[in-house]
Write an enzyme that holds these catalytic residues in place. Structure first.
Site, PDB file in Angstrom:
ATOM      1  N   TYR A 230       0.511  -1.666   0.130  1.00  0.00           N
ATOM      2  CA  TYR A 230      -0.309   0.574  -0.434  1.00  0.00           C
ATOM      3  C   TYR A 230       0.768   1.265   0.197  1.00  0.00           C
ATOM      4  O   TYR A 230       0.770   2.326  -0.389  1.00  0.00           O
ATOM      5  CB  TYR A 230      -0.782   0.080   1.649  1.00  0.00           C
ATOM      6  CG  TYR A 230      -2.032  -0.429   1.073  1.00  0.00           C
ATOM      7  CD1 TYR A 230      -1.814  -1.807   0.866  1.00  0.00           C
ATOM      8  CD2 TYR A 230      -3.624   0.283   0.855  1.00  0.00           C
ATOM      9  CE1 TYR A 230      -3.895  -3.271   0.349  1.00  0.00           C
ATOM     10  CE2 TYR A 230      -4.786  -0.968   1.044  1.00  0.00           C
ATOM     11  CZ  TYR A 230      -4.632  -1.920   0.724  1.00  0.00           C
ATOM     12  OH  TYR A 230      -6.098  -2.855   0.478  1.00  0.00           O
TER      13      TYR A 230
ATOM     14  N   LYS B  49       3.064 -15.071   3.002  1.00  0.00           N
ATOM     15  CA  LYS B  49       3.576 -15.806   1.458  1.00  0.00           C
ATOM     16  C   LYS B  49       5.118 -16.643   1.152  1.00  0.00           C
ATOM     17  O   LYS B  49       5.515 -15.867   0.697  1.00  0.00           O
ATOM     18  CB  LYS B  49       2.333 -15.278   0.442  1.00  0.00           C
ATOM     19  CG  LYS B  49       3.107 -15.830  -1.488  1.00  0.00           C
ATOM     20  CD  LYS B  49       1.617 -17.090  -1.384  1.00  0.00           C
ATOM     21  CE  LYS B  49       1.603 -17.762  -2.666  1.00  0.00           C
ATOM     22  NZ  LYS B  49       0.494 -19.129  -2.427  1.00  0.00           N
TER      23      LYS B  49
ATOM     24  N   ASP C  27      -2.860 -18.163   0.365  1.00  0.00           N
ATOM     25  CA  ASP C  27      -3.990 -19.170  -0.057  1.00  0.00           C
ATOM     26  C   ASP C  27      -4.598 -20.253   0.500  1.00  0.00           C
ATOM     27  O   ASP C  27      -6.256 -20.345   0.345  1.00  0.00           O
ATOM     28  CB  ASP C  27      -3.381 -19.308  -1.439  1.00  0.00           C
ATOM     29  CG  ASP C  27      -2.067 -19.974  -1.346  1.00  0.00           C
ATOM     30  OD1 ASP C  27      -1.678 -20.016  -0.177  1.00  0.00           O
ATOM     31  OD2 ASP C  27      -1.401 -20.883  -2.317  1.00  0.00           O
TER      32      ASP C  27
ATOM     33  N   ASP D 161      -6.297  -7.257   4.282  1.00  0.00           N
ATOM     34  CA  ASP D 161      -8.104  -6.449   3.163  1.00  0.00           C
ATOM     35  C   ASP D 161      -8.580  -6.840   2.691  1.00  0.00           C
ATOM     36  O   ASP D 161      -9.349  -7.236   2.702  1.00  0.00           O
ATOM     37  CB  ASP D 161      -6.963  -5.648   2.610  1.00  0.00           C
ATOM     38  CG  ASP D 161      -8.146  -4.725   1.279  1.00  0.00           C
ATOM     39  OD1 ASP D 161      -8.902  -4.018   1.962  1.00  0.00           O
ATOM     40  OD2 ASP D 161      -7.942  -5.201   0.226  1.00  0.00           O
TER      41      ASP D 161
ATOM     42  N   ASP E 212     -12.216  -9.106   4.370  1.00  0.00           N
ATOM     43  CA  ASP E 212     -13.475  -8.766   3.468  1.00  0.00           C
ATOM     44  C   ASP E 212     -14.090 -10.341   3.317  1.00  0.00           C
ATOM     45  O   ASP E 212     -15.093 -10.928   3.501  1.00  0.00           O
ATOM     46  CB  ASP E 212     -12.958  -8.677   2.527  1.00  0.00           C
ATOM     47  CG  ASP E 212     -13.543  -7.104   2.186  1.00  0.00           C
ATOM     48  OD1 ASP E 212     -13.828  -6.219   2.987  1.00  0.00           O
ATOM     49  OD2 ASP E 212     -13.835  -6.857   0.901  1.00  0.00           O
TER      50      ASP E 212
HETATM   51  C1  IPM Z   1     -10.344  -1.129   3.207  1.00  0.00           C
HETATM   52  C2  IPM Z   1     -10.749  -0.410   2.060  1.00  0.00           C
HETATM   53  C3  IPM Z   1      -9.335   0.178   1.796  1.00  0.00           C
HETATM   54  C4  IPM Z   1      -8.208   0.148   1.984  1.00  0.00           C
HETATM   55  C5  IPM Z   1      -9.236   1.546   0.648  1.00  0.00           C
HETATM   56  C6  IPM Z   1     -11.410   2.250   0.214  1.00  0.00           C
HETATM   57  C7  IPM Z   1      -8.530   2.178   0.097  1.00  0.00           C
HETATM   58  O1  IPM Z   1     -10.571  -1.226   1.192  1.00  0.00           O
HETATM   59  O2  IPM Z   1     -10.622  -0.556   4.539  1.00  0.00           O
HETATM   60  O3  IPM Z   1     -10.221  -2.324   4.119  1.00  0.00           O
HETATM   61  O4  IPM Z   1      -7.830  -1.300   0.986  1.00  0.00           O
HETATM   62  O5  IPM Z   1      -7.792  -0.243   3.051  1.00  0.00           O
HETATM   63 MG    MG Z   2     -10.600  -3.437   2.254  1.00  0.00          MG
END
Ligand code: IPM
Ligand code: MG
Length: 352
Positions: free
Chosen positions: A142, A187, A219, A243, A247
């Site tokens: 990032y 990884k 993975d 990240d 999710d």
């Molecule tokens: C998160 C989001 C952010 C990230 C984006 C919106 C910059 O996906 O907070 O997980 O990738 O960190």
């Molecule tokens: Mg995210």
């Protein structure tokens, strides 16, 4: 005590969910005798519209001078065509880096009243789920060097021993307070930065002999999360992997509208926000679920202000409202009472 809180409603549903969370905060203040001094500032798309940049210097300044930050969500289709460096998301990265918030805590908890919401089969989800993803937040790909080179483009994953050690320490400390089980995800079969990651985590494990540590390739971790999510308690991983896996973990609970997050640094100041985004498609329609932001406030009280009792009270109020059958659209199921953003906030306050 007086606590100074910077409030960044941001864009889309960020505004309406933040409004409810602020109401809850005020109610907690009255009930428990704390003063929460709130200062609203702009970041994200709304700041681009007003000031021509996603993170105005004044916003960062106000946040730095606060005891904590509450953020709704940023972004939306209106700003999607801007070049990368000018997009609303830059506000998030700027806040994380500018405030030194290297540790991102993303609990994926499946509330017992919402078991049916998980897309996984009941026999896999069992009695529920409670996983804490600890994501490194100010390093890795990032923030590494990136650019274009004739017809190619590159991004760089780079981690120092110090960066890995401090996030791993946060994860070990959390594991000590939970079930003393930590999975470090990397990884290391391919990436040199992951091999260093593994070395450092393994080294630090010596200081936490009680914690059972294992290492998993990313993975495989992605697969294990849907195959047998209950094997996980605390997961620690890099910015990018975190990240993605956070999710996935949140989806397993079936209700991303329920999940809070905390971003912490070395001091008390933290930034608290729902895991979900700005959901432009339902913005301004009183449909969004404010619970993720409301329980983000609970995390703020617990982690930044050490107000555990107050945090518990909020979480209990949320639980009671769910047990009574009230649902926003995202977690609606048959026979339940459908309510809007505002009513959900009011119900939680009256439970308090
Ligand atoms: C998160 C989001 C952010 C990230 C984006 C919106 C910059 O996906 O907070 O997980 O990738 O960190
Ligand atoms: Mg995210």
């Amino acid at each position: 005590m007086t606590y100074k809180i910077a409030v960044i409603p941001g864009d889309g549903i960020g505004r309406e969910v933040t409004e409810q969370a602020v109401n809850v905060l005020k109610a907690v203040g009255e009930k428990f005798g704390h003063i929460f001094e709130l200062k609203e500032v702009d970041a994200g798309g709304c700041a681009i519209d007003k000031y021509g940049e996603p993170l105005p210097a004044k916003t960062l300044e106000v946040c730095k001078n606060s005891d904590s930050v509450l953020l709704g969500a940023v972004g939306g289709p209106k700003w999607d065509t801007l070049p990368g460096s000018q997009r609303p998301e830059q506000a998030l990265l700027g806040l994380r880096k500018g405030l030194g918030l290297f540790a991102n805590l993303r609990p994926a908890v499946l509330h017992s009243a919402l078991k049916d919401a998980s897309p996984l089969k009941p026999e896999i989800i069992g009695e529920g789920l409670d996983v804490m993803v600890v994501r490194e937040l100010t390093g890795g790909i990032y923030f590494g060097e990136r650019g274009r080179d004739n017809d190619s483009a590159f991004d760089t994953e780079k981690y120092s021993v110090g960066e890995i050690e401090r996030i791993a320490r946060v994860a070990f400390e959390i594991a000590m307070k939970r079930n003393k089980k930590l999975v470090s995800v990397d990884k290391a079969n391919i990436l040199e930065s992951s091999r260093l990651w593994r070395e450092v985590v393994t080294g630090l494990a010596q200081e936490y002999p009680e914690v059972e540590v294992s290492h998993m390739y990313v993975d495989n971790a992605a697969m294990q999360l849907v195959k047998n999510p209950r094997q996980f308690d605390v997961i620690v991983t890099s910015n990018m992997f975190g990240d993605i896996l956070s999710d996935e973990a949140s989806m397993i609970t079936g209700s991303i509208g329920m999940l809070p997050s905390a971003s912490l640094g070395t001091g008390k100041l933290g930034m608290y926000e729902p895991v979900h985004g700005s959901a432009p498609d339902i913005a301004g329609q009183d449909k969004a679920n404010p619970i993720a932001t409301i329980v983000s406030v609970a995390m703020m009280l617990r982690y930044s202000f050490n107000l555990g009792k107050e945090a518990d009270a909020i979480e209990r109020a949320v639980g009671n409202v769910l047990d009574k059958g009230y649902r926003t659209g995202d977690i609606m199921s048959k026979g339940m009472n459908l309510v809007g953003t505002r009513e959900m906030g009011e119900l939680i306050i009256s439970e308090l």
